[in-house]
Design a protein around this motif. Structure first.
Motif, PDB file in Angstrom:
ATOM      1  N   ASP A   1       1.267  -1.600   0.137  1.00 36.35           N
ATOM      2  CA  ASP A   1       0.016  -0.068   0.344  1.00 36.35           C
ATOM      3  C   ASP A   1       0.712   1.385  -0.216  1.00 36.35           C
ATOM      4  OD1 ASP A   1      -2.133   1.390  -0.215  1.00 36.35           O
ATOM      5  OD2 ASP A   1      -2.904   1.568   2.324  1.00 36.35           O
ATOM      6  N   THR A   2       1.682   1.592  -1.134  1.00 38.93           N
ATOM      7  CA  THR A   2       2.898   2.629  -1.291  1.00 38.93           C
ATOM      8  C   THR A   2       1.853   3.654  -1.707  1.00 38.93           C
ATOM      9  OG1 THR A   2       3.148   2.235  -3.643  1.00 38.93           O
ATOM     10  CG2 THR A   2       4.816   1.200  -1.689  1.00 38.93           C
ATOM     11  N   GLU A   3       0.640   3.568  -2.516  1.00 41.07           N
ATOM     12  CA  GLU A   3      -0.253   4.607  -3.444  1.00 41.07           C
ATOM     13  C   GLU A   3      -0.604   6.029  -2.238  1.00 41.07           C
ATOM     14  OE1 GLU A   3      -5.088   5.527  -3.890  1.00 41.07           O
ATOM     15  OE2 GLU A   3      -4.109   3.477  -5.404  1.00 41.07           O
ATOM     16  N   GLY A   4      -0.283   7.258  -2.135  1.00 43.39           N
ATOM     17  CA  GLY A   4       0.082   8.888  -1.674  1.00 43.39           C
ATOM     18  C   GLY A   4       0.908   8.246  -0.607  1.00 43.39           C
ATOM     19  N   ALA A   5       1.993   7.406  -0.462  1.00 44.56           N
ATOM     20  CA  ALA A   5       2.374   7.636   0.316  1.00 44.56           C
ATOM     21  C   ALA A   5       2.837   8.793   1.286  1.00 44.56           C
ATOM     22  CB  ALA A   5       3.954   7.292   0.341  1.00 44.56           C
ATOM     23  N   SER A  54      -3.260  -5.918 -15.584  1.00 45.94           N
ATOM     24  CA  SER A  54      -4.068  -7.006 -15.188  1.00 45.94           C
ATOM     25  C   SER A  54      -3.625  -7.244 -13.937  1.00 45.94           C
ATOM     26  CB  SER A  54      -3.326  -7.985 -15.679  1.00 45.94           C
ATOM     27  OG  SER A  54      -2.152  -8.051 -15.657  1.00 45.94           O
ATOM     28  N   GLU A  55      -4.127  -8.568 -13.431  1.00 42.25           N
ATOM     29  CA  GLU A  55      -3.412  -8.594 -12.219  1.00 42.25           C
ATOM     30  C   GLU A  55      -2.030  -9.018 -11.458  1.00 42.25           C
ATOM     31  OE1 GLU A  55      -5.330 -12.298 -10.497  1.00 42.25           O
ATOM     32  OE2 GLU A  55      -7.561 -12.175 -11.446  1.00 42.25           O
ATOM     33  N   GLN A  56      -1.354  -8.942 -12.218  1.00 48.39           N
ATOM     34  CA  GLN A  56       0.031  -8.815 -12.061  1.00 48.39           C
ATOM     35  C   GLN A  56       1.038  -8.082 -13.200  1.00 48.39           C
ATOM     36  OE1 GLN A  56       2.319 -12.165  -9.841  1.00 48.39           O
ATOM     37  NE2 GLN A  56       3.677 -12.182 -11.817  1.00 48.39           N
ATOM     38  N   GLY A  82      -8.061  -2.564 -10.746  1.00 48.08           N
ATOM     39  CA  GLY A  82      -7.124  -1.394 -11.601  1.00 48.08           C
ATOM     40  C   GLY A  82      -6.270  -0.581 -11.180  1.00 48.08           C
ATOM     41  N   ARG A  83      -6.187  -0.750  -9.774  1.00 50.58           N
ATOM     42  CA  ARG A  83      -5.828  -0.310  -8.457  1.00 50.58           C
ATOM     43  C   ARG A  83      -4.203  -1.055  -7.675  1.00 50.58           C
ATOM     44  NH1 ARG A  83      -5.652  -0.470  -2.584  1.00 50.58           N
ATOM     45  NH2 ARG A  83      -4.537   1.508  -2.062  1.00 50.58           N
ATOM     46  N   VAL A  84      -3.213  -0.284  -7.834  1.00 46.50           N
ATOM     47  CA  VAL A  84      -1.556  -0.428  -7.862  1.00 46.50           C
ATOM     48  C   VAL A  84      -2.034  -0.981  -5.975  1.00 46.50           C
ATOM     49  CG1 VAL A  84       0.436  -0.951  -7.638  1.00 46.50           C
ATOM     50  CG2 VAL A  84      -0.933  -0.521  -9.557  1.00 46.50           C
ATOM     51  N   GLU A  85      -2.154  -2.744  -5.491  1.00 49.82           N
ATOM     52  CA  GLU A  85      -2.432  -2.879  -4.376  1.00 49.82           C
ATOM     53  C   GLU A  85      -0.804  -3.118  -3.838  1.00 49.82           C
ATOM     54  OE1 GLU A  85      -4.953  -5.948  -3.616  1.00 49.82           O
ATOM     55  OE2 GLU A  85      -6.840  -3.982  -2.475  1.00 49.82           O
ATOM     56  N   SER A  86      -0.141  -3.952  -4.109  1.00 51.18           N
ATOM     57  CA  SER A  86       1.590  -3.917  -4.049  1.00 51.18           C
ATOM     58  C   SER A  86       2.541  -3.503  -5.136  1.00 51.18           C
ATOM     59  CB  SER A  86       1.531  -5.240  -3.294  1.00 51.18           C
ATOM     60  OG  SER A  86       1.731  -6.508  -4.169  1.00 51.18           O
ATOM     61  N   ALA A  87       4.120  -3.507  -4.872  1.00 54.90           N
ATOM     62  CA  ALA A  87       5.033  -4.071  -5.121  1.00 54.90           C
ATOM     63  C   ALA A  87       5.792  -4.562  -5.089  1.00 54.90           C
ATOM     64  CB  ALA A  87       4.923  -1.793  -5.469  1.00 54.90           C
ATOM     65  N   ALA A  88       6.703  -5.491  -6.200  1.00 56.18           N
ATOM     66  CA  ALA A  88       7.418  -6.600  -5.559  1.00 56.18           C
ATOM     67  C   ALA A  88       9.024  -6.155  -6.376  1.00 56.18           C
ATOM     68  CB  ALA A  88       7.331  -7.400  -5.576  1.00 56.18           C
ATOM     69  N   LEU A  89      10.148  -6.228  -5.930  1.00 52.91           N
ATOM     70  CA  LEU A  89      10.834  -5.862  -6.843  1.00 52.91           C
ATOM     71  C   LEU A  89      12.137  -6.831  -5.864  1.00 52.91           C
ATOM     72  CD1 LEU A  89      12.384  -3.522  -5.314  1.00 52.91           C
ATOM     73  CD2 LEU A  89      11.065  -1.923  -6.502  1.00 52.91           C
ATOM     74  N   LEU A  90      13.170  -6.775  -6.182  1.00 55.05           N
ATOM     75  CA  LEU A  90      14.948  -7.590  -6.317  1.00 55.05           C
ATOM     76  C   LEU A  90      15.442  -6.646  -5.878  1.00 55.05           C
ATOM     77  CD1 LEU A  90      16.705 -10.362  -7.288  1.00 55.05           C
ATOM     78  CD2 LEU A  90      17.713  -8.899  -7.220  1.00 55.05           C
ATOM     79  N   ARG A  91      16.257  -6.175  -4.737  1.00 55.84           N
ATOM     80  CA  ARG A  91      17.437  -5.438  -4.629  1.00 55.84           C
ATOM     81  C   ARG A  91      18.951  -6.755  -4.085  1.00 55.84           C
ATOM     82  NH1 ARG A  91      17.820  -0.728  -6.787  1.00 55.84           N
ATOM     83  NH2 ARG A  91      17.792  -2.353  -8.713  1.00 55.84           N
TER      84      ARG A  91
END
Length: 367
Positions: A168-172, A313-315, A336-345
């Protein structure tokens, strides 16, 4: 002989950034004194930061503070501080996804938490904006490992993978994904003309502009853009207007919103970028900047919607091209809303010990 104050410290690389990390309890509890201590530690204000441990660049003028959390379901709390070489400012309002990658390794190294097995997952609350992330690091045989084959553009060699799942990064920072209420805004730039932009915050407040709107391509070298004073003046005029419209007030002395020029991908990715943080062109792209750019690309009607074929889409697997390569983001979508974001660091402990400052700074708050 005048004594100095020693402060336990670990110098960490997190993603494509680096800086000192501290336990909260090892720094002054008064915020004003703490900030003066951090300025002295980094050597700001001075463009070379010659009397401190800062790296004379905004990407190496970052600080992390970490503590165990007493909140239910949360393991660690992280406060990010952005300093600048030539400014006497300590900004704790924005997030930094790169430095976030070093939080769990620091917590393990400093004994704030213990390893759980071959991997360790901790839920981290970023105090700057109230953003949560689940972070998984490699802990074979119960010890943090930095060795591995994971590579991120902008960092030489390979390291152990660190998985970050933002929640939930939306509007942080701004309070809403589209703080102006529009997917496109038109700004009048003095001595230039109109510029169309998308103002968006999915973890990082950003002003996104098609490069041709400011008579550039976004394919220029970083060095070329960093000496392009005409462009910088143009972007700063836009940034000041956009900051007001985004509800951020006068952003003259703030590190956000970040500015980003965009164009069609040319290296097999989904969008091509040149980001400014906010006045220096980034050699790569910030973690949350990449998340925010990717989000704009999957929203119909933004200024970059036409540049990318990736749709909601869903992902959504999204590749953001930047000067050093590319940054991959996985967006979790719902309605249509971004609920999460995953990435590698990746991250690495570079040095640990004590950093030294004048006794007067701690005792008097720098007065």
């Amino acid at each position: 002989m005048t004594k100095q104050t020693s402060i336990p410290c670990m110098l960490m690389r997190g993603g494509t950034s680096k800086g000192p990390f501290f336990r909260f309890d090892d720094l002054p509890q008064d915020n004003e004194i703490r900030d003066n201590v951090l300025l002295a530690i980094m050597g700001s204000p001075d463009k070379r930061q010659i009397d401190g441990i800062g790296g004379a660049h905004s990407l190496t003028s970052k600080v992390g503070l970490v503590r165990r959390s007493e909140r239910d379901g949360t393991d660690l709390e992280f406060l990010f501080a952005q300093l600048q070489p030539e400014k006497e400012t300590v900004d704790t309002k924005p997030n930094c996804g790169n430095m976030l990658a070093a939080v769990v390794p620091f917590a393990l190294e400093s004994g704030l938490i213990k390893a759980q097995g071959d991997t360790t997952t901790a839920r981290v609350l970023t105090l700057n904006t109230g953003m949560y992330a689940d972070i998984t690091v490699q802990t074979p045989h119960g010890h943090i490992s930095y060795e591995g084959e994971a590579k991120i553009d902008g960092v030489p060699g390979g390291s152990a993978a660190i998985q970050i799942r933002f929640l939930d990064t939306e509007g942080a920072v701004c309070g809403s994904l589209l703080p102006t209420g529009n997917r496109r805004d038109v700004f009048e730039i003095a001595d230039f003309g109109t510029v169309e932009a998308t103002c968006i915050d999915n973890g990082m407040p950003m002003v996104l502009i098609r490069a041709d709107q400011v008579q550039r391509s976004a394919y220029e070298d970083v060095e070329e853009l960093n000496v392009d004073d005409v462009l910088k003046i143009r972007l700063e005029k836009l940034r000041l207007q956009a900051g007001l419209k985004m509800g951020l007030g006068d952003v003259t002395e703030k590190n956000y919103p970040k500015m980003c020029l965009l164009n069609k991908p040319i290296n097999g990715g989904d969008i091509h970028t040149r980001c400014f943080i906010p006045h220096i062109c980034h050699d790569a792209i910030g973690v949350l900047a990449a998340v925010t750019v990717a989000t704009a690309c999957v929203l119909p009607g933004t200024v970059v919607d036409e540049f990318s074929a990736v749709k909601s889409s869903e992902q959504v697997n999204f590749s953001v091209e930047h000067p050093s390569g590319e940054f991959s983001v996985v967006l979790g979508m719902k309605a249509g809303r971004v609920e999460s974001a995953a990435l590698l660091r990746t991250a690495r402990l570079l040095m640990k010990g004590d950093v030294m400052i004048s006794n007067n700074i701690w005792q008097q708050g720098g007065e």
